[in-house]
Design a protein around this motif. Structure first.
Motif, PDB file in Angstrom:
ATOM      1  N   GLY A 186       0.811  -1.211   0.000  1.00  0.00           N
ATOM      2  CA  GLY A 186       0.000   0.000   0.000  1.00  0.00           C
ATOM      3  C   GLY A 186       0.846   1.262   0.000  1.00  0.00           C
ATOM      4  O   GLY A 186       2.019   1.242  -0.378  1.00  0.00           O
ATOM      5  N   ILE A 187       0.244   2.338   0.449  1.00  0.00           N
ATOM      6  CA  ILE A 187       0.874   3.662   0.432  1.00  0.00           C
ATOM      7  C   ILE A 187       1.377   3.990   1.834  1.00  0.00           C
ATOM      8  O   ILE A 187       0.609   3.970   2.799  1.00  0.00           O
ATOM      9  CB  ILE A 187      -0.140   4.732  -0.028  1.00  0.00           C
ATOM     10  CG1 ILE A 187      -0.721   4.364  -1.394  1.00  0.00           C
ATOM     11  CG2 ILE A 187       0.517   6.105  -0.082  1.00  0.00           C
ATOM     12  CD1 ILE A 187      -1.955   5.172  -1.754  1.00  0.00           C
ATOM     13  N   ASN A 188       2.654   4.304   1.935  1.00  0.00           N
ATOM     14  CA  ASN A 188       3.256   4.650   3.224  1.00  0.00           C
ATOM     15  C   ASN A 188       2.915   6.089   3.595  1.00  0.00           C
ATOM     16  O   ASN A 188       3.170   7.013   2.808  1.00  0.00           O
ATOM     17  CB  ASN A 188       4.776   4.487   3.165  1.00  0.00           C
ATOM     18  CG  ASN A 188       5.194   3.046   3.000  1.00  0.00           C
ATOM     19  OD1 ASN A 188       5.101   2.264   3.932  1.00  0.00           O
ATOM     20  ND2 ASN A 188       5.633   2.691   1.803  1.00  0.00           N
ATOM     21  N   LEU A 189       2.368   6.270   4.790  1.00  0.00           N
ATOM     22  CA  LEU A 189       1.988   7.585   5.272  1.00  0.00           C
ATOM     23  C   LEU A 189       2.526   7.791   6.681  1.00  0.00           C
ATOM     24  O   LEU A 189       2.824   6.819   7.387  1.00  0.00           O
ATOM     25  CB  LEU A 189       0.464   7.742   5.284  1.00  0.00           C
ATOM     26  CG  LEU A 189      -0.275   7.488   3.966  1.00  0.00           C
ATOM     27  CD1 LEU A 189      -1.780   7.532   4.189  1.00  0.00           C
ATOM     28  CD2 LEU A 189       0.137   8.500   2.900  1.00  0.00           C
ATOM     29  N   SER A 190       2.633   9.045   7.092  1.00  0.00           N
ATOM     30  CA  SER A 190       3.129   9.334   8.435  1.00  0.00           C
ATOM     31  C   SER A 190       2.408  10.541   9.010  1.00  0.00           C
ATOM     32  O   SER A 190       2.088  11.493   8.286  1.00  0.00           O
ATOM     33  CB  SER A 190       4.636   9.600   8.393  1.00  0.00           C
ATOM     34  OG  SER A 190       5.152   9.754   9.702  1.00  0.00           O
ATOM     35  N   SER A 191       2.165  10.493  10.300  1.00  0.00           N
ATOM     36  CA  SER A 191       1.473  11.564  11.006  1.00  0.00           C
ATOM     37  C   SER A 191       2.402  12.164  12.049  1.00  0.00           C
ATOM     38  O   SER A 191       3.019  11.433  12.831  1.00  0.00           O
ATOM     39  CB  SER A 191       0.219  11.015  11.686  1.00  0.00           C
ATOM     40  OG  SER A 191      -0.411  11.983  12.480  1.00  0.00           O
ATOM     41  N   GLU A 247      -8.822  10.745   9.477  1.00  0.00           N
ATOM     42  CA  GLU A 247      -8.644   9.456  10.152  1.00  0.00           C
ATOM     43  C   GLU A 247      -7.240   9.319  10.728  1.00  0.00           C
ATOM     44  O   GLU A 247      -7.051   8.817  11.845  1.00  0.00           O
ATOM     45  CB  GLU A 247      -8.925   8.301   9.185  1.00  0.00           C
ATOM     46  CG  GLU A 247      -8.879   6.947   9.876  1.00  0.00           C
ATOM     47  CD  GLU A 247      -9.162   5.767   8.949  1.00  0.00           C
ATOM     48  OE1 GLU A 247      -9.016   4.621   9.399  1.00  0.00           O
ATOM     49  OE2 GLU A 247      -9.538   6.006   7.770  1.00  0.00           O
ATOM     50  N   MET A 248      -6.236   9.774   9.985  1.00  0.00           N
ATOM     51  CA  MET A 248      -4.864   9.740  10.487  1.00  0.00           C
ATOM     52  C   MET A 248      -4.727  10.589  11.744  1.00  0.00           C
ATOM     53  O   MET A 248      -4.081  10.189  12.724  1.00  0.00           O
ATOM     54  CB  MET A 248      -3.889  10.223   9.411  1.00  0.00           C
ATOM     55  CG  MET A 248      -3.683   9.253   8.269  1.00  0.00           C
ATOM     56  SD  MET A 248      -2.605   9.932   6.977  1.00  0.00           S
ATOM     57  CE  MET A 248      -1.023  10.003   7.834  1.00  0.00           C
ATOM     58  N   ALA A 249      -5.320  11.780  11.720  1.00  0.00           N
ATOM     59  CA  ALA A 249      -5.245  12.672  12.883  1.00  0.00           C
ATOM     60  C   ALA A 249      -5.905  12.030  14.094  1.00  0.00           C
ATOM     61  O   ALA A 249      -5.338  12.002  15.203  1.00  0.00           O
ATOM     62  CB  ALA A 249      -5.909  14.008  12.560  1.00  0.00           C
ATOM     63  N   ASP A 250      -7.098  11.489  13.897  1.00  0.00           N
ATOM     64  CA  ASP A 250      -7.839  10.886  15.005  1.00  0.00           C
ATOM     65  C   ASP A 250      -7.097   9.683  15.578  1.00  0.00           C
ATOM     66  O   ASP A 250      -6.927   9.555  16.803  1.00  0.00           O
ATOM     67  CB  ASP A 250      -9.224  10.460  14.509  1.00  0.00           C
ATOM     68  CG  ASP A 250     -10.070   9.839  15.609  1.00  0.00           C
ATOM     69  OD1 ASP A 250     -10.361  10.532  16.590  1.00  0.00           O
ATOM     70  OD2 ASP A 250     -10.427   8.648  15.483  1.00  0.00           O
ATOM     71  N   THR A 251      -6.607   8.807  14.693  1.00  0.00           N
ATOM     72  CA  THR A 251      -5.918   7.594  15.148  1.00  0.00           C
ATOM     73  C   THR A 251      -4.601   7.926  15.832  1.00  0.00           C
ATOM     74  O   THR A 251      -4.278   7.383  16.895  1.00  0.00           O
ATOM     75  CB  THR A 251      -5.660   6.644  13.961  1.00  0.00           C
ATOM     76  OG1 THR A 251      -6.909   6.311  13.347  1.00  0.00           O
ATOM     77  CG2 THR A 251      -4.959   5.371  14.415  1.00  0.00           C
ATOM     78  N   ASN A 265       6.204  13.386  18.121  1.00  0.00           N
ATOM     79  CA  ASN A 265       6.154  11.950  17.852  1.00  0.00           C
ATOM     80  C   ASN A 265       5.611  11.714  16.447  1.00  0.00           C
ATOM     81  O   ASN A 265       4.872  12.548  15.920  1.00  0.00           O
ATOM     82  CB  ASN A 265       5.241  11.244  18.846  1.00  0.00           C
ATOM     83  CG  ASN A 265       5.706  11.368  20.279  1.00  0.00           C
ATOM     84  OD1 ASN A 265       6.502  10.572  20.752  1.00  0.00           O
ATOM     85  ND2 ASN A 265       5.207  12.376  20.991  1.00  0.00           N
ATOM     86  N   GLY A 266       5.961  10.585  15.859  1.00  0.00           N
ATOM     87  CA  GLY A 266       5.444  10.230  14.543  1.00  0.00           C
ATOM     88  C   GLY A 266       4.732   8.890  14.584  1.00  0.00           C
ATOM     89  O   GLY A 266       5.158   7.976  15.299  1.00  0.00           O
ATOM     90  N   VAL A 267       3.644   8.786  13.842  1.00  0.00           N
ATOM     91  CA  VAL A 267       2.931   7.518  13.715  1.00  0.00           C
ATOM     92  C   VAL A 267       2.936   7.139  12.240  1.00  0.00           C
ATOM     93  O   VAL A 267       2.508   7.922  11.392  1.00  0.00           O
ATOM     94  CB  VAL A 267       1.478   7.619  14.220  1.00  0.00           C
ATOM     95  CG1 VAL A 267       0.781   6.265  14.096  1.00  0.00           C
ATOM     96  CG2 VAL A 267       1.437   8.107  15.663  1.00  0.00           C
ATOM     97  N   ASP A 268       3.452   5.951  11.930  1.00  0.00           N
ATOM     98  CA  ASP A 268       3.536   5.490  10.545  1.00  0.00           C
ATOM     99  C   ASP A 268       2.369   4.562  10.217  1.00  0.00           C
ATOM    100  O   ASP A 268       1.998   3.710  11.026  1.00  0.00           O
ATOM    101  CB  ASP A 268       4.855   4.755  10.298  1.00  0.00           C
ATOM    102  CG  ASP A 268       6.056   5.690  10.346  1.00  0.00           C
ATOM    103  OD1 ASP A 268       5.851   6.917  10.314  1.00  0.00           O
ATOM    104  OD2 ASP A 268       7.190   5.185  10.419  1.00  0.00           O
ATOM    105  N   PHE A 269       1.836   4.746   9.011  1.00  0.00           N
ATOM    106  CA  PHE A 269       0.693   3.963   8.541  1.00  0.00           C
ATOM    107  C   PHE A 269       0.981   3.392   7.159  1.00  0.00           C
ATOM    108  O   PHE A 269       1.870   3.880   6.445  1.00  0.00           O
ATOM    109  CB  PHE A 269      -0.550   4.851   8.397  1.00  0.00           C
ATOM    110  CG  PHE A 269      -1.020   5.531   9.644  1.00  0.00           C
ATOM    111  CD1 PHE A 269      -1.972   4.930  10.464  1.00  0.00           C
ATOM    112  CD2 PHE A 269      -0.558   6.794   9.987  1.00  0.00           C
ATOM    113  CE1 PHE A 269      -2.445   5.570  11.603  1.00  0.00           C
ATOM    114  CE2 PHE A 269      -1.021   7.445  11.128  1.00  0.00           C
ATOM    115  CZ  PHE A 269      -1.966   6.831  11.932  1.00  0.00           C
TER     116      PHE A 269
END
Length: 390
Positions: A186-191, A247-251, A265-269
């Motif tokens: 899939g597509i790598n994303l980061s928050s 959704e990224m922000a909420d999660t 901090n970073g969250v990777d999706f």
């Protein structure tokens, strides 16, 4: 004036931001770049004046070595900010107390423990802890319909992360503790999230880039980011980016709150047709540092420090797109000056970078995404051409 130590693999960008704040800056880093600001209290592990060959990072880097070299700084300074490559859990307790940031990251640093903590609340890849490579291969044999990846139990940057096809293709240190994880295509994303004692606030999302995105191979080393996340910067035919951002922000805010993390901090999706998978949390200042500063017009180090002191600064929406791309050397090369105005983390003249090691970084910004992408990719092609022809 209070004394602040920045310590990690590469402190160049953090020093630049730190010098704009009301601290006396100290620094210990592994890499020496030609554009790192010169400050009075500075230690660098690699010294090209003694040995111009920078070697292979995975073979030579040691967090214990950086801490040992920094002994006098650790006692002298008032505050410490560990950057990528150094875990807060590596410090002695008397020095841990000085850390501006997360002091205990064991629940998120250990990827299997993290998986067990979130698997019943969030969409996440099935993950196994394994004792050795043989056990990893056995899992794949028993589940031939599933593609897996093997990665270190702890670590960042995508180093030693490989598709699990057969034992001969694993490039892993046998002494390393491993996990085997369901591979999510899939597509790598980061928050990017700022956390304080009372709240967590997502400040921007980005398209996270790995070698696999560019070369379609089985390598997953971190290459860079593009932000903010829009229908253009996601680099895929995805139309509902506003909903994805929400959704990224909420999660990510829920995760930072769940693990009681503070500072930056970073969250990777990974995003695919099944939804948004949580992959990992980076409980420290991330590689998006300069992109966030460029796009949002803030001092990210200041934002991190204030969040650790229980203040989330006011941040407006991004005014620019920003794109960071790390260039890994296509061959072993002795560095000669390259005249481009968007290059950072450049080696010293005459130093030797081994094949597949990080050579330099391209970082740029523009209000027009297409112009930005063209500038960065043009610089990337120029650098690779010059290196290949050298």
């Amino acid at each position: 004036m209070e004394k602040l130590l920045l310590i990690g693999i590469n402190t160049r960008s953090m020093i630049e931001s730190g010098l704009k704040l009301n601290y006396t800056i100290y620094s210990t880093s592994y890499f020496s770049t030609s554009d790192v600001p010169s400050i009075e209290n500075q230690k660098i592990i690699l010294d090209e004046s003694i040995n111009p060959d920078c070697g292979v990072f995975e073979d030579k880097f040691s967090s214990k070595n950086i801490l040992n070299v920094s002994k006098d700084y650790l006692d002298e300074v008032d505050y410490i900010i560990p950057i990528s490559g150094i875990s807060p859990n590596d410090f002695e307790k008397k020095h841990q107390k000085k850390i501006l940031g997360n002091k205990d990251i064991s629940k998120v640093e250990d990827k299997y423990r993290f998986y067990k903590e979130i698997r019943n609340e969030f969409l996440t890849p099935e993950t196994f802890y394994v004792n050795d490579v043989d056990e990893a291969v056995e899992i794949q044999k028993n589940n031939p319909e599933v593609q897996y990846i093997a990665k270190p139990l702890k670590g960042s940057g995508g180093y030693n992360t490989n598709l699990l096809n057969n034992q001969s293709q694993l490039q892993l240190n046998c002494d390393e503790k491993l996990i085997v994880q369901e591979y999510i295509e899939g597509i790598n994303l980061s928050s990017s999230v700022l956390g304080s004692e009372n709240e967590a606030e997502n400040i921007v999302n980005s398209r996270l880039l790995t070698q696999h995105d560019f070369e379609k191979n089985s390598q997953f080393k971190y290459v860079g980011n593009i932000l903010p996340l829009t229908e253009k910067s996601i680099l895929a035919p995805v139309k509902n980016t506003d909903a994805i951002n929400r959704e990224m922000a909420d999660t990510s805010e829920k995760l930072i709150g769940k693990f009681e993390l503070i500072g930056s901090n970073g969250v990777d999706f990974i995003l695919n047709k099944n939804g948004l998978y949580v992959i990992e949390i980076n409980p420290r200042i991330q590689g998006t540092f300069e992109c966030v500063q460029q796009a949002l017009g803030i001092n990210m180090l200041e934002a991190h420090i204030k969040a650790c002191q229980n203040e989330i600064i006011s941040i407006d929406k991004a005014k620019y797109y920003s794109y960071k791309k790390i260039i890994y050397s296509p061959k072993t090369v002795k560095y000669e000056k390259i005249d481009l105005n968007n290059l950072y983390d450049m080696p010293h003249l005459g130093s030797i970078t081994q094949k597949d090691e990080p050579l330099l970084t391209i970082i740029d910004k523009d209000k027009d995404f297409d112009k930005l992408y063209e500038k960065v990719e043009s610089s990337s092609q120029t650098v690779n051409k010059l290196v290949n022809n050298s």
